[in-house]
Design an enzyme around this catalytic site. Structure first.
Site, PDB file in Angstrom:
ATOM      1  N   SER A  22      46.581  46.999  28.894  1.00  0.00           N
ATOM      2  CA  SER A  22      47.803  47.747  29.174  1.00  0.00           C
ATOM      3  C   SER A  22      49.044  47.039  28.663  1.00  0.00           C
ATOM      4  CB  SER A  22      47.928  47.994  30.683  1.00  0.00           C
ATOM      5  OG  SER A  22      46.937  48.891  31.130  1.00  0.00           O
ATOM      6  N   ASP A  67      43.870  54.435  35.989  1.00  0.00           N
ATOM      7  CA  ASP A  67      43.178  53.269  35.440  1.00  0.00           C
ATOM      8  C   ASP A  67      42.449  52.490  36.539  1.00  0.00           C
ATOM      9  OD1 ASP A  67      42.832  50.976  33.389  1.00  0.00           O
ATOM     10  OD2 ASP A  67      43.988  50.009  34.983  1.00  0.00           O
ATOM     11  N   HIS A 110      38.492  51.825  36.762  1.00  0.00           N
ATOM     12  CA  HIS A 110      37.872  50.502  36.816  1.00  0.00           C
ATOM     13  C   HIS A 110      36.863  50.420  37.954  1.00  0.00           C
ATOM     14  CE1 HIS A 110      39.795  48.065  33.742  1.00  0.00           C
ATOM     15  NE2 HIS A 110      41.005  48.457  34.115  1.00  0.00           N
TER      16      HIS A 110
END
Length: 603
Positions: free
Chosen positions: A189, A389, A393
C-alpha cells in the site's frame, strides 16, 4: 497488514529495499564504478513539481563531483556520507531533461560519469474548463472480484441479470490500473499510495521518497512532492484525508508525509502536522487516537493550536460540522477503526464495546465534503476504505463484503456531491471523482453459490446450474445485506491465502486465519479456532516455513491483478482503458489545470 517491524525497519521490507537498490545499481560496492542518480530511471514528473536530486558517488583522493541539469550546474548540494542531495528542484518546461553526474580525479580528469533522463509533463488548463474539486476514493485491496462479490451478496441475480448495481458500477468511465512497484511485481500500500500521490514509482514500504543504499537512515532520502502540496502551491487548493485505518497508515500518510519506513508512525504523524501547519491539510479523519494523545497530548494540542477541532465520536463529528468547523482532526479509535460488520453488531457486540460511537465511512466523507466545500479555490479529498484490504488479508468474506458496501455508500455520497456541482449553472465549480484501489488482496474468486444444507463439507459449493440464481439480500434497501448467512449465498474464495479451515459462514468475532510466530513455531498452521469444528481444510498457496526473523506468513497476501477504476466528471475520460497507476496523478493535474483559479479563496 501482518508486518512485524524491527528497529524501525521491517526485516522483509529491508530485504526488499536492498533488492531494489541492487536493481538500481545503488549498492555500496557499485559506488566506485559509477555515480547513482535519483529519481529512478523512467521517472515522470509534473511541470513545477518539486523533487530532490540525489547522487551517490565515491570520490577518488582529491577528487570532486559535478552535477548538472540540462547542462546547468545544480547546487549547492548537501553531502551526507557518500551521497549529495540537491533539494527542491523543479522543472517547469515539459519534455525530456537530463541530469548528469561527473566524478573528476584529483588532476581534473573524468573518472566516472552517469546520466539520468527524466520526463516532465505539462498540465495546462483544459480548454473546456478546469475542475475545482477532486475526490479520489481508494478501496484498499479491492480487486474486480471484490466488487462483484459485494454486488452479488447484496442484489443477487434475476433472470440472468444483476439484481442491482453498486454506486461505483454506475460511473460512466471505466478502466483498469497496473500496480507494480519499483521493487516488485506485487506492490504494497505504501508504494501504491506513493504512485497516486507523486506520479512516480518507489519501492515497497516507502512513502514520498526513493530507495537508496542506506535504508537504515532517513536524513539522506531523496523526496518528491506529493499532490496535496503541489495543488496548494499552484492552485490554492486544500486537502482532506479520510480513512477507516489509523491516520498514519500507509495510504493516508502517503499523501502527506515522507518516510523510508511506512512503520515510522511518529515521523508520519509529524509530517501530517507539517501539512496542516502549511495550510495544505484541512481535514484528517480515521483511527490512531492513541498516538496523538500520548506525551500529554502534545500532538493533538498542536493541531488544536492550528484551529482544528478534534471530535472523537460520531455524535461529536455531527456537532462540529453543524457548528461550521473549517478544520477537523477526527480520531475515532485508538488504533484502526472497527469494521462496518462489527459496528452494525452483526456478530459479537463486545467487539466494539470500547468505541461504540464510531462514524461510518459515509458519514466521514459527507463531513469532509461539507467542510472542504467552503473553500472557494477548491479541494482534493482522498477517501480510503481501508478494511477491504484488512478483511481480505484475514480471508473473512462477510466483513470484506460489508467493507466494500460501506465504501460504496461513501462513493454514493461523493457522486451526489459531484452531480450537484457538475449539473448546476456554475461552470467553475465542477468535481472529478475517481474510484479505484491500490492493489488486489487475497486472490478473490467467486466459484459459485453455497447451499446451507451442506455446510461443513466440500459439497457446500454448488457450481454452474446446480448453484442456480442468487437471491437478493437487501429487502429494507439500506445498502447492506439483511443476513450474513442466507440459505443460498455467494461463495467467496481467497486463492492467495495460507492453509485454513473454512465453512463459508460468518465469524462472530474477527479470528486469525492461520497461526505461527517467529521464534516459537517452524511452520504456519491453520487456526483451529477458525471453523475448525466443522470447516473444510483448504490448502493454501502462501509459504508455510516461518523465517528466522521478520514475520510469519499467516495471512492472505496482495496480488498483482490489475485493479478496476471508475470515474465521472471533467477529465475522467482520460482514464478509460488500461493504464499504469501513476497515470491517476497526471489525469488529476490535467483536469485541474495549472492556471490559478479565477476567484482565489482564503488559504
Amino acid at each position: 497488514m501482518g508486518t512485524a517491524w524491527r528497529r524501525g525497519v521491517p526485516m522483509h521490507r529491508l530485504s526488499t529495499l536492498l533488492m531494489a537498490t541492487v536493481a538500481l545499481a545503488t549498492h555500496t560496492a557499485a559506488l566506485a564504478a559509477e555515480p547513482v542518480i535519483l529519481p529512478p530511471a523512467g521517472s515522470r514528473l509534473a511541470s513545477g513539481q518539486r523533487f530532490d536530486v540525489r547522487v551517490a558517488a565515491e570520490l577518488p583522493a582529491g577528487g570532486s563531483l559535478a552535477v548538472t541539469l540540462d547542462g546547468t550546474p545544480l547546487g549547492p548540494g548537501v553531502r551526507i556520507g557518500n551521497a549529495w542531495l540537491f533539494r527542491q528542484v523543479a522543472i517547469t518546461r515539459p519534455g525530456t531533461h537530463t541530469i548528469e553526474a561527473v566524478v573528476a580525479a584529483g588532476d581534473g580528469a573524468v573518472a566516472e560519469r552517469a546520466v539520468r533522463t527524466l520526463t516532465v509533463e505539462g498540465w495546462p488548463r483544459p480548454r473546456a474548463g478546469a475542475v475545482r474539486n477532486v475526490i479520489l476514493m481508494i478501496g484498499d485491496g479491492m480487486g474486480p472480484a471484490h466488487r462483484t462479490a459485494a454486488r452479488a451478496f447484496l442484489h443477487g441475480t434475476a433472470n440472468g441479470y444483476p439484481g442491482g448495481w453498486l454506486a461505483m458500477d454506475r460511473l460512466p468511465v471505466a478502466g483498469f490500473l497496473a500496480t507494480a512497484s519499483l521493487s516488485g511485481f506485487v506492490t504494497d500500500s505504501a508504494a501504491a499510495a506513493h504512485a497516486y500521490a507523486t506520479g512516480t514509482k518507489t519501492a515497497n514500504a516507502l512513502l514520498g521518497v526513493f530507495p537508496d543504499e542506506t535504508p537504515e537512515r532517513s536524513d539522506d532520502d531523496a523526496t518528491v512532492e506529493q499532490l496535496p502540496s503541489l495543488l496548494a502551491r499552484t492552485r490554492g487548493m486544500v486537502t482532506g484525508v479520510v480513512t477507516t485505518a489509523d491516520v498514519v497508515d500507509a495510504t493516508p500518510a502517503g499523501f502527506l508525509a515522507h518516510a523510508a519506513d511506512r512503520g515510522s508512525g511518529d515521523l508520519l504523524a509529524r509530517g501530517e502536522l507539517a501539512a496542516a501547519s502549511d495550510g495544505v491539510l484541512r481535514v484528517l479523519m480515521g483511527g490512531g487516537r492513541r498516538r496523538f494523545v500520548a506525551d500529554d497530548g502534545a500532538l493533538i494540542e498542536a493541531f488544536r493550536r492550528l484551529g482544528f477541532v478534534t471530535p472523537s465520536t460520531a455524535g461529536e463529528l455531527r456537532d462540529v460540522v453543524a457548528a461550521g468547523a473549517d478544520r477537523i482532526l477526527g480520531l475515532f479509535h485508538d488504533g484502526h477503526m472497527n469494521t462496518a460488520f462489527d459496528l452494525q453488531q452483526r456478530g459479537d457486540p463486545n467487539v466494539v464495546k470500547d468505541f461504540p460511537d464510531q462514524p461510518t465511512l459515509e458519514a466521514m466523507t459527507r463531513a469532509a465534503l461539507a467542510v472542504l466545500a467552503r473553500h472557494r479555490a477548491g479541494f482534493f479529498l482522498m477517501v480510503e476504505g481501508a478494511h477491504i484490504d484488512r478483511q481480505s488479508h484475514a480471508a473473512d468474506q462477510e466483513r470484506m463484503v460489508w467493507e466494500v458496501l460501506a465504501f460504496d455508500r461513501a462513493v454514493a455520497a461523493a457522486v451526489a456531491f459531484a452531480a450537484a456541482t457538475n449539473d448546476d449553472a456554475d461552470p467553475t465549480n465542477d468535481t472529478l471523482v475517481i474510484v479505484t484501489a491500490d492493489h488486489e488482496t487475497g486472490g478473490v474468486v467467486l466459484p459459485g453459490v453455497g447451499d446451507r444444507a451442506a455446510v461443513g463439507t466440500r459439497e457446500y459449493l454448488r457450481t454452474y446450474d446446480s448453484g442456480g440464481p442468487l437471491p437478493a439480500n437487501d429487502s429494507d434497501g439500506d445498502g447492506f445485506p439483511d443476513v450474513a448467512d442466507p440459505v443460498r449465498k455467494v461463495v467467496i474464495h481467497f486463492g492467495a491465502a495460507p492453509d485454513r479451515y473454512e465453512d463459508w459462514q460468518a465469524q462472530p468475532r474477527p479470528v486469525p486465519v492461520a497461526l505461527g510466530r517467529t521464534g516459537r513455531d517452524r511452520f504456519v498452521y491453520p487456526n483451529p479456532e477458525r471453523d475448525g469444528g466443522r470447516g473444510v481444510l483448504l490448502g493454501g498457496v502462501t509459504p508455510t516455513v516461518i523465517p528466522a526473523e521478520g514475520y510469519a506468513p499467516t495471512q492472505a497476501v496482495h496480488t498483482a491483478v490489475d485493479v478496476p477504476l471508475s470515474a465521472m466528471g471533467p477529465g475522467a475520460q482520460g482514464l478509460a482503458g488500461v493504464h499504469d497507476n501513476t497515470e491517476v496523478f497526471f489525469a488529476i493535474l490535467r483536469a485541474v489545470g495549472s492556471d490559478p483559479p479565477a476567484r482565489p479563496g482564503r488559504h
